[in-house]
Design a protein around this motif. Structure first.
Motif, PDB file in Angstrom:
ATOM      1  N   GLU A  52       0.871  -1.177   0.000  1.00 36.26           N
ATOM      2  CA  GLU A  52       0.000   0.000   0.000  1.00 36.26           C
ATOM      3  C   GLU A  52       0.908   1.228   0.000  1.00 36.26           C
ATOM      4  O   GLU A  52       1.737   1.385   0.874  1.00 36.26           O
ATOM      5  CB  GLU A  52      -0.875  -0.005   1.248  1.00 36.26           C
ATOM      6  CG  GLU A  52      -1.764  -1.225   1.369  1.00 36.26           C
ATOM      7  CD  GLU A  52      -2.283  -1.404   2.789  1.00 36.26           C
ATOM      8  OE1 GLU A  52      -2.985  -0.512   3.284  1.00 36.26           O
ATOM      9  OE2 GLU A  52      -1.952  -2.417   3.410  1.00 36.26           O
ATOM     10  N   HIS A  72       2.781   0.045   3.469  1.00 34.40           N
ATOM     11  CA  HIS A  72       2.511  -1.173   4.234  1.00 34.40           C
ATOM     12  C   HIS A  72       2.860  -2.366   3.366  1.00 34.40           C
ATOM     13  O   HIS A  72       2.371  -2.493   2.246  1.00 34.40           O
ATOM     14  CB  HIS A  72       1.038  -1.234   4.635  1.00 34.40           C
ATOM     15  CG  HIS A  72       0.675  -0.211   5.662  1.00 34.40           C
ATOM     16  ND1 HIS A  72      -0.602  -0.017   6.118  1.00 34.40           N
ATOM     17  CD2 HIS A  72       1.446   0.675   6.332  1.00 34.40           C
ATOM     18  CE1 HIS A  72      -0.613   0.940   7.020  1.00 34.40           C
ATOM     19  NE2 HIS A  72       0.621   1.391   7.160  1.00 34.40           N
ATOM     20  N   GLU A 113       1.261  -7.634   8.206  1.00 32.66           N
ATOM     21  CA  GLU A 113       1.393  -6.326   7.571  1.00 32.66           C
ATOM     22  C   GLU A 113       2.537  -5.594   8.253  1.00 32.66           C
ATOM     23  O   GLU A 113       2.435  -5.227   9.423  1.00 32.66           O
ATOM     24  CB  GLU A 113       0.067  -5.580   7.753  1.00 32.66           C
ATOM     25  CG  GLU A 113       0.001  -4.266   7.048  1.00 32.66           C
ATOM     26  CD  GLU A 113      -1.425  -3.708   7.011  1.00 32.66           C
ATOM     27  OE1 GLU A 113      -2.391  -4.469   7.218  1.00 32.66           O
ATOM     28  OE2 GLU A 113      -1.556  -2.503   6.769  1.00 32.66           O
TER      29      GLU A 113
HETATM   30 MG    MG Z   1      -3.128  -1.762   5.458  1.00 28.62          MG
END
Ligand code: MG
Ligand code: ADP
Length: 703
Positions: A201, A328, A456
């Motif tokens: 991300e 991320h 993550e």
């Molecule tokens: Mg995330």
């Protein structure tokens, strides 16, 4: 009328996909190519020649005039050297196009100017790029025309890795082998490979290009080095997930189309927390492909922003006082038969394989917390980690209530007999259906959070390649899997040994598990009590690469030789010193040539006003007060400027490497802050018309 976009139709239209290959290549060639990938063997030249020729025809039909090997040197950005498909003119003066298997497989960029951390002296210029056959070639259309791009890894003449991809591919092999070994012990005989799946991300800022051009700090360093806070920041939380402004929306539309065309499954987009901040996330892919795609995403964001008269800022901290940008890194392990090793199922307490995988990851992250932190160390990221917006510089693992409960059962009793259930969310309205809840809430402050069926890792900087964190994750987890496999292979009672291992790892490494608020000051104190490392700066973090454990780990698995690792450490120090030096010089330049002269002019006009007002027989005390205040700040500015010049000068004379990096971190950086403080105060007093550059408000609220 807005033109319609047909996603399936445009998706991957500029990629030499597997389907295109199957359609264009003779069956035997296609088979040979696939076989070489499956068996990890080199591609023979005859096969490569046929493939190259097809790629050329395909690319030229798309308009391509050039080809380039894309590689990721240790600068963190993508590099490429373009060659046209032209051949030497014939006797009659005509030319044809050509592209050989050798040109497809191997490139020879003059590598001498890329950072090598002493792996190669400048006169030994040779470097080789080698096609990563598992990442598709594609064409890019831009102002330069159309270019065929070939994802590659980059090696020195002596075969040392000079880039991010080579160790990444090695680490993927390592985690695949170790995972398969573990799966076999659990009775899985069908899976042949395991690949880390990665989804990145990406956060970024957009600013108006004309305003950007008026700020030397943004031009030279990618972040603002001066700038008083705007009256409004992010305190109202009105930007996060808010309505996207039309100019930005049309940019996003373009971005998606561009990414889809090159086969990047762009999925999610939204406004982020800070004004002018946004996020984009594609659907995950195999780690090497995801790393390549993220580089393309970053390049595309920059390129398309220009077409909309905007600039995309990928720096981790473009503006003080509002959130910076990160990335991320979502990571899981998936077999070639489609099983995700991080999928807990509905009753995780019964899923022994999952629990052992989880416990082994916890062990790996605890053992190598410093190394994982290092993998996210980037000069810009120093502004974020621990600064109340990004996860702190301390590594911890968030499991969520369900898994934490199971791990605790193991710690207390040596096994687990229940799983907490998510239950229903009651909406309280007949119009809204009740929905099932996840068993676990989210935690936004954890640097390494379990989120359903993946971990993550949220520490990564927005500008940085995601290769490093994945190299580290793959390798440390491989070691933990191997430790477990070794024990299990010897066990007389397999199930009992699995339970014993889960309990043992859980007990020994529970200190790394933290479900609370990672941004709080209490956590910093608590983490210290637990003995967890808190490596605040990039210089502290980089030192981890000297530790025996880390050197042995990478060496044992053949991911990085001790020499390659040492080189990476040197590159990090050098790069940091250079980045801070450029920032310091930019501040000196801006203060000397723009800010101080503007303030002097302003004091002159104030002084003239004082005289004129007095001459007119009125009270000029307010004007005189302001003049006094401005003059004092000007004096403070001048002396901070002198100090910054002095320490910058000293820094260049320091021994290159760690010593110099530390000096920049501890001395120059402070001197930069000291110069910024009076200048930002001045900006709040001086007439806006007189201030020589756009303000934070202009940059963040007028996109
Ligand atoms: Mg995330
Ligand atoms: P979040 O849970 O952070 O809101 P998403 O579920 O949308 O976000 O996923 C964020 C990123 O993680 C996306 O790139 C997505 O494709 C990726 N992702 C989802 N599942 C996995 C997985 N099993 N392994 C790796 N990445 C994944």
């Amino acid at each position: 009328m807005m033109e319609k976009v047909n996603i399936p139709e445009i998706f991957a239209e500029d990629v030499f996909t597997d389907a295109v290959m199957q359609e264009r290549l003779p069956k035997s060639v296609y088979k040979q190519f696939k076989k070489s990938i499956d068996e990890g063997r080199d591609l023979d030249l005859a096969t490569a020649d046929v493939i190259a020729n097809e790629i050329r025809t395909w690319a030229i039909a798309k308009g391509a005039t050039h080809f380039a090997h894309l590689f990721q040197p240790l600068t963190g950005v993508t590099a490429e050297k373009q060659d046209s498909f032209i051949t030497a003119p014939k006797a009659d003066g005509s030319v044809v196009t050509a592209f050989s298997g050798k040109e497809l497989i191997k490139g020879e960029p003059d590598g001498s100017s890329f950072p090598s951390g002493g792996l190669r002296v400048t006169f030994e210029a040779r470097g080789y790029t080698v096609w990563d056959t598992t990442s598709s070639v594609f064409v890019r259309h831009d102002a330069a025309g159309t270019t065929l791009l070939i994802p590659t890894a980059f090696y020195s003449y002596n075969g040392e890795a000079l880039d991010q991809k080579a160790p990444l591919l090695r680490s993927m092999q390592v985690i695949s082998d170790s995972s398969i070994k573990l799966l076999r012990l659990f009775g899985n005989t069908s899976a042949k490979k395991v690949a880390p799946s990665v989804g990145a991300e990406q956060e970024y800022f957009l600013v108006d290009a004309a305003k950007f051009e008026q700020r030397k700090d943004l031009i030279y360093t990618g972040r603002t080095l001066f700038g008083a806070a705007a009256p409004k920041g992010q305190e109202l939380d009105d930007h996060y997930f808010g309505t996207i402004r039309q100019r930005v929306a049309s940019f996003m539309k373009n971005i998606n189309e561009e990414l889809w065309k090159v086969g990047i499954p762009s999925k999610t987009q939204h406004n982020e927390v800070a004004p002018a901040q946004h996020e984009i996330a594609p659907i995950y892919a195999n780690a090497n492909v995801a790393v390549d795609q993220n580089q393309v995403v970053m390049q595309t964001l920059k390129r398309i922003a220009c077409q909309h008269d905007m600039k995309c800022l990928l720096h981790e901290k473009p503006f003080a006082g509002v959130n910076g940008s990160g990335k991320h890194n979502n990571w899981s392990l998936v077999t070639d038969t489609g099983e995700n090793l991080l999928e807990p199922g509905d009753t995780p307490h019964e899923n022994k394989q999952f629990l052992l995988v989880l416990a082994a990851i916890i062990k790996a992250v605890d053992k190598y917390a410093g190394l994982l932190r290092e993998s996210a160390a980037d000069p810009g990221n120093d502004h974020r980690l621990g600064a109340n917006e990004a996860p702190p510089a301390i590594i911890s693992v968030f499991l969520g209530s369900q898994l934490e409960d199971i791990i605790n059962q193991y710690i207390e009793t040596g096994s687990a007999s229940t799983s907490i259930e998510g239950g229903f969310l009651t909406t309280g309205s007949a119009a809204l259906k009740d929905i099932t809840k996840d068993a676990t809430d989210r935690n936004r402050t954890s640097p390494f959070a379990f989120t359903g069926n993946k971990f993550e890792f949220r520490m990564v900087g927005s500008r940085d390649s995601i290769a490093s964190p994945n190299i580290v994750l793959n390798t440390i987890v491989a070691e933990a899997f191997d430790d477990a496999s070794e024990r299990l292979a010897k066990a007389t009672d397999f199930d009992a040994e699995v339970d014993a291992l889960i309990s043992e790892y859980a007990k020994a490494h529970s200190r790394i598990i933290f479900n609370g608020d990672g941004y709080s000051d209490e956590w910093v104190v608590e983490a210290e009590k637990r003995g967890l490392p808190n490596l605040k700066s990039i210089v502290d973090a980089t030192e981890v690469l000297e530790s025996e454990d880390v050197i042995n780990l990478f060496d044992k698995y053949g991911v990085l030789t001790p020499t390659e690792l040492k080189a990476r450490e040197e590159v990090k120090y050098e790069n940091y010193a250079k980045v801070i030096n450029i920032e310091a010089l930019t501040m000196i330049d801006m203060a000397t040539k723009q800010i101080v002269p503007a303030v002097i002019k302003y004091t002159k006009s104030l002084a003239d006003t004082v005289i004129a007002v007095k001459a007119a027989g009125s009270d000029a005390s307010v004007q005189a007060d302001i003049l006094g205040e401005v003059s004092d700040l000007l004096k403070a500015t001048k002396s901070a400027l002198t100090e910054l010049k002095a320490v910058s000068e000293q820094a260049t004379n320091k021994e290159e490497g760690k010593v110099q990096a530390r000096f920049y971190n501890e001395v120059v950086f402070k001197a930069m802050d000291a110069l910024r403080a009076p200048v930002d105060k001045l900006e709040m007093i001086v007439d806006k018309e007189a201030w020589p550059m756009p303000s934070y408000g202009d940059l963040m609220f007028e996109v």
